[in-house]
Scaffold this motif. Structure first.
Motif, PDB file in Angstrom:
ATOM      1  N   MET A   1     -41.332-100.942  26.439  1.00  0.00           N
ATOM      2  CA  MET A   1     -42.068 -99.704  26.630  1.00  0.00           C
ATOM      3  C   MET A   1     -41.748 -99.173  28.029  1.00  0.00           C
ATOM      4  SD  MET A   1     -46.123 -99.124  26.311  1.00  0.00           S
ATOM      5  CE  MET A   1     -46.391 -97.724  25.303  1.00  0.00           C
ATOM      6  N   PRO A   2     -41.417 -97.857  28.146  1.00  0.00           N
ATOM      7  CA  PRO A   2     -41.082 -97.308  29.463  1.00  0.00           C
ATOM      8  C   PRO A   2     -42.290 -97.296  30.384  1.00  0.00           C
ATOM      9  CG  PRO A   2     -40.573 -95.729  27.693  1.00  0.00           C
ATOM     10  CD  PRO A   2     -41.276 -96.885  27.087  1.00  0.00           C
ATOM     11  N   SER A   3     -42.012 -97.501  31.675  1.00  0.00           N
ATOM     12  CA  SER A   3     -43.077 -97.443  32.668  1.00  0.00           C
ATOM     13  C   SER A   3     -43.427 -95.986  32.949  1.00  0.00           C
ATOM     14  CB  SER A   3     -42.618 -98.114  33.954  1.00  0.00           C
ATOM     15  OG  SER A   3     -41.624 -97.332  34.581  1.00  0.00           O
ATOM     16  N   ASP A   4     -44.535 -95.767  33.652  1.00  0.00           N
ATOM     17  CA  ASP A   4     -44.922 -94.408  34.037  1.00  0.00           C
ATOM     18  C   ASP A   4     -43.839 -93.762  34.891  1.00  0.00           C
ATOM     19  OD1 ASP A   4     -47.273 -94.550  32.641  1.00  0.00           O
ATOM     20  OD2 ASP A   4     -48.506 -95.042  34.392  1.00  0.00           O
ATOM     21  N   ASP A   5     -43.206 -94.536  35.785  1.00  0.00           N
ATOM     22  CA  ASP A   5     -42.134 -94.000  36.625  1.00  0.00           C
ATOM     23  C   ASP A   5     -40.940 -93.574  35.782  1.00  0.00           C
ATOM     24  OD1 ASP A   5     -43.577 -94.348  38.937  1.00  0.00           O
ATOM     25  OD2 ASP A   5     -42.638 -96.274  39.437  1.00  0.00           O
ATOM     26  N   GLN A   6     -40.580 -94.379  34.769  1.00  0.00           N
ATOM     27  CA  GLN A   6     -39.455 -94.026  33.905  1.00  0.00           C
ATOM     28  C   GLN A   6     -39.771 -92.764  33.108  1.00  0.00           C
ATOM     29  OE1 GLN A   6     -39.333 -97.835  31.961  1.00  0.00           O
ATOM     30  NE2 GLN A   6     -37.274 -98.229  32.762  1.00  0.00           N
ATOM     31  N   ARG A   7     -41.005 -92.652  32.593  1.00  0.00           N
ATOM     32  CA  ARG A   7     -41.387 -91.446  31.851  1.00  0.00           C
ATOM     33  C   ARG A   7     -41.338 -90.225  32.756  1.00  0.00           C
ATOM     34  NH1 ARG A   7     -44.708 -95.042  28.996  1.00  0.00           N
ATOM     35  NH2 ARG A   7     -46.414 -94.846  30.473  1.00  0.00           N
ATOM     36  N   ALA A   8     -41.762 -90.371  34.025  1.00  0.00           N
ATOM     37  CA  ALA A   8     -41.729 -89.252  34.968  1.00  0.00           C
ATOM     38  C   ALA A   8     -40.293 -88.822  35.242  1.00  0.00           C
ATOM     39  CB  ALA A   8     -42.440 -89.615  36.268  1.00  0.00           C
ATOM     40  N   VAL A   9     -39.381 -89.800  35.434  1.00  0.00           N
ATOM     41  CA  VAL A   9     -37.973 -89.487  35.655  1.00  0.00           C
ATOM     42  C   VAL A   9     -37.400 -88.825  34.408  1.00  0.00           C
ATOM     43  CG1 VAL A   9     -35.683 -90.495  35.990  1.00  0.00           C
ATOM     44  CG2 VAL A   9     -37.600 -91.255  37.399  1.00  0.00           C
ATOM     45  N   ASP A  10     -37.698 -89.372  33.230  1.00  0.00           N
ATOM     46  CA  ASP A  10     -37.210 -88.787  31.984  1.00  0.00           C
ATOM     47  C   ASP A  10     -37.716 -87.361  31.826  1.00  0.00           C
ATOM     48  OD1 ASP A  10     -35.964 -91.185  31.439  1.00  0.00           O
ATOM     49  OD2 ASP A  10     -37.455 -91.840  29.967  1.00  0.00           O
ATOM     50  N   GLN A  11     -38.981 -87.098  32.138  1.00  0.00           N
ATOM     51  CA  GLN A  11     -39.526 -85.751  31.998  1.00  0.00           C
ATOM     52  C   GLN A  11     -38.876 -84.800  32.993  1.00  0.00           C
ATOM     53  OE1 GLN A  11     -41.557 -84.493  29.515  1.00  0.00           O
ATOM     54  NE2 GLN A  11     -40.880 -82.582  30.447  1.00  0.00           N
ATOM     55  N   ARG A  12     -38.591 -85.265  34.209  1.00  0.00           N
ATOM     56  CA  ARG A  12     -37.904 -84.403  35.177  1.00  0.00           C
ATOM     57  C   ARG A  12     -36.513 -84.036  34.667  1.00  0.00           C
ATOM     58  NH1 ARG A  12     -40.559 -87.701  39.027  1.00  0.00           N
ATOM     59  NH2 ARG A  12     -38.715 -88.964  39.315  1.00  0.00           N
ATOM     60  N   ALA A  13     -35.827 -84.985  34.034  1.00  0.00           N
ATOM     61  CA  ALA A  13     -34.507 -84.697  33.475  1.00  0.00           C
ATOM     62  C   ALA A  13     -34.622 -83.675  32.347  1.00  0.00           C
ATOM     63  CB  ALA A  13     -33.851 -85.986  32.978  1.00  0.00           C
ATOM     64  N   VAL A  14     -35.625 -83.807  31.508  1.00  0.00           N
ATOM     65  CA  VAL A  14     -35.842 -82.842  30.428  1.00  0.00           C
ATOM     66  C   VAL A  14     -36.162 -81.467  31.011  1.00  0.00           C
ATOM     67  CG1 VAL A  14     -37.381 -82.200  28.512  1.00  0.00           C
ATOM     68  CG2 VAL A  14     -36.538 -84.543  28.705  1.00  0.00           C
ATOM     69  N   ASP A  15     -37.007 -81.435  32.038  1.00  0.00           N
ATOM     70  CA  ASP A  15     -37.348 -80.163  32.685  1.00  0.00           C
ATOM     71  C   ASP A  15     -36.095 -79.468  33.217  1.00  0.00           C
ATOM     72  OD1 ASP A  15     -39.984 -80.878  32.164  1.00  0.00           O
ATOM     73  OD2 ASP A  15     -40.443 -81.396  34.248  1.00  0.00           O
ATOM     74  N   ARG A  16     -35.228 -80.232  33.890  1.00  0.00           N
ATOM     75  CA  ARG A  16     -33.973 -79.669  34.427  1.00  0.00           C
ATOM     76  C   ARG A  16     -33.069 -79.200  33.295  1.00  0.00           C
ATOM     77  NH1 ARG A  16     -33.773 -84.003  37.783  1.00  0.00           N
ATOM     78  NH2 ARG A  16     -32.090 -84.935  36.614  1.00  0.00           N
ATOM     79  N   LEU A  17     -32.961 -80.019  32.255  1.00  0.00           N
ATOM     80  CA  LEU A  17     -32.115 -79.668  31.121  1.00  0.00           C
ATOM     81  C   LEU A  17     -32.616 -78.388  30.451  1.00  0.00           C
ATOM     82  CD1 LEU A  17     -29.852 -80.175  29.117  1.00  0.00           C
ATOM     83  CD2 LEU A  17     -31.367 -81.793  27.920  1.00  0.00           C
ATOM     84  N   ALA A  18     -33.925 -78.252  30.327  1.00  0.00           N
ATOM     85  CA  ALA A  18     -34.492 -77.048  29.708  1.00  0.00           C
ATOM     86  C   ALA A  18     -34.077 -75.803  30.485  1.00  0.00           C
ATOM     87  CB  ALA A  18     -36.021 -77.155  29.628  1.00  0.00           C
ATOM     88  N   VAL A  19     -34.189 -75.845  31.794  1.00  0.00           N
ATOM     89  CA  VAL A  19     -33.811 -74.686  32.617  1.00  0.00           C
ATOM     90  C   VAL A  19     -32.302 -74.467  32.543  1.00  0.00           C
ATOM     91  CG1 VAL A  19     -33.773 -73.764  34.973  1.00  0.00           C
ATOM     92  CG2 VAL A  19     -35.839 -74.870  34.100  1.00  0.00           C
ATOM     93  N   ASP A  20     -31.515 -75.555  32.566  1.00  0.00           N
ATOM     94  CA  ASP A  20     -30.059 -75.429  32.461  1.00  0.00           C
ATOM     95  C   ASP A  20     -29.647 -74.776  31.139  1.00  0.00           C
ATOM     96  OD1 ASP A  20     -29.785 -76.605  34.939  1.00  0.00           O
ATOM     97  OD2 ASP A  20     -29.177 -78.569  34.146  1.00  0.00           O
ATOM     98  N   LEU A  21     -30.304 -75.159  30.057  1.00  0.00           N
ATOM     99  CA  LEU A  21     -29.977 -74.564  28.761  1.00  0.00           C
ATOM    100  C   LEU A  21     -30.389 -73.097  28.711  1.00  0.00           C
ATOM    101  CD1 LEU A  21     -30.864 -77.510  26.390  1.00  0.00           C
ATOM    102  CD2 LEU A  21     -28.587 -76.559  26.813  1.00  0.00           C
ATOM    103  N   LEU A  22     -31.515 -72.755  29.303  1.00  0.00           N
ATOM    104  CA  LEU A  22     -31.898 -71.339  29.356  1.00  0.00           C
ATOM    105  C   LEU A  22     -30.829 -70.521  30.074  1.00  0.00           C
ATOM    106  CD1 LEU A  22     -35.727 -71.402  30.077  1.00  0.00           C
ATOM    107  CD2 LEU A  22     -34.584 -70.475  28.052  1.00  0.00           C
ATOM    108  N   ALA A  23     -30.219 -71.095  31.090  1.00  0.00           N
ATOM    109  CA  ALA A  23     -29.186 -70.385  31.840  1.00  0.00           C
ATOM    110  C   ALA A  23     -27.965 -70.071  30.969  1.00  0.00           C
ATOM    111  CB  ALA A  23     -28.771 -71.186  33.073  1.00  0.00           C
ATOM    112  N   ARG A  24     -27.825 -70.734  29.834  1.00  0.00           N
ATOM    113  CA  ARG A  24     -26.696 -70.494  28.932  1.00  0.00           C
ATOM    114  C   ARG A  24     -26.949 -69.347  27.955  1.00  0.00           C
ATOM    115  NH1 ARG A  24     -24.395 -76.150  26.770  1.00  0.00           N
ATOM    116  NH2 ARG A  24     -24.066 -77.148  28.775  1.00  0.00           N
ATOM    117  N   THR A  25     -28.155 -68.844  27.916  1.00  0.00           N
ATOM    118  CA  THR A  25     -28.493 -67.776  26.981  1.00  0.00           C
ATOM    119  C   THR A  25     -28.939 -66.543  27.760  1.00  0.00           C
ATOM    120  OG1 THR A  25     -30.795 -68.489  26.772  1.00  0.00           O
ATOM    121  CG2 THR A  25     -29.218 -69.437  25.205  1.00  0.00           C
TER     122      THR A  25
END
Length: 150
Positions: A1-25
């Motif tokens: 099971m991921p730790s709270d720190d791992q979930r926070a890092v994963d969510q930050r990566a998703v947040d960045r990816l979301a903005v990066d993908l918006l930049a493609r449209t």
């Protein structure tokens, strides 16, 4: 099971990816509520310094409901994916406020339509400060493409 720190890092990566993908449209949909009813409106967008800047038609009045509110803004590649390319959709949620774009940002928006719903087009600009994002894709395409992201 991921730790709270791992979930926070994963969510930050998703947040960045979301903005990066918006930049493609170029276009997406803004969602919020007006008089306690939900609504969606189309908008032209650009990404600048991690913010999502929107251009909407003033005549619709949606900017009045969005400015000062928390909104969701999303886009996808559903109509632009090449055959065999993974489909994706993305949304960011964040505080929305009126915005005055720089000359360079206005230029990045490109040409505006002449009319919307029969009315002369007058742009209004908003800024969304993403607080979190979500990304959904088919066939694991994004996961494979972006697995190098920290």
């Amino acid at each position: 099971m991921p730790s709270d720190d791992q979930r926070a890092v994963d969510q930050r990566a998703v947040d960045r990816l979301a903005v990066d993908l918006l930049a493609r449209t170029d276009y997406g949909r803004i969602a919020t509520s007006m008089r306690a009813l939900p609504f969606l409106a189309f908008a032209r967008h650009i990404v600048s310094d991690g913010r999502v800047l929107l251009r909407l038609p003033r005549s619709c009045g949606y900017h009045r409901a969005c400015g000062g509110s928390v909104v969701a803004y999303g886009s996808d590649n559903l109509s632009s994916a090449r055959p065999g390319e993974a489909l994706w959709s993305v949304q960011v949620v964040g505080a929305c406020s009126p915005y005055e774009p720089t000359a360079a940002e206005t230029e990045r928006f490109g040409a505006a339509p002449r009319r919307v719903d029969g009315e002369p087009y007058e742009p209004v600009y908003l800024s969304v400060e993403p607080q979190f994002g979500t990304v959904h894709s088919t066939d694991g395409g994004l996961e494979r493409h972006f697995e190098h992201m920290p």
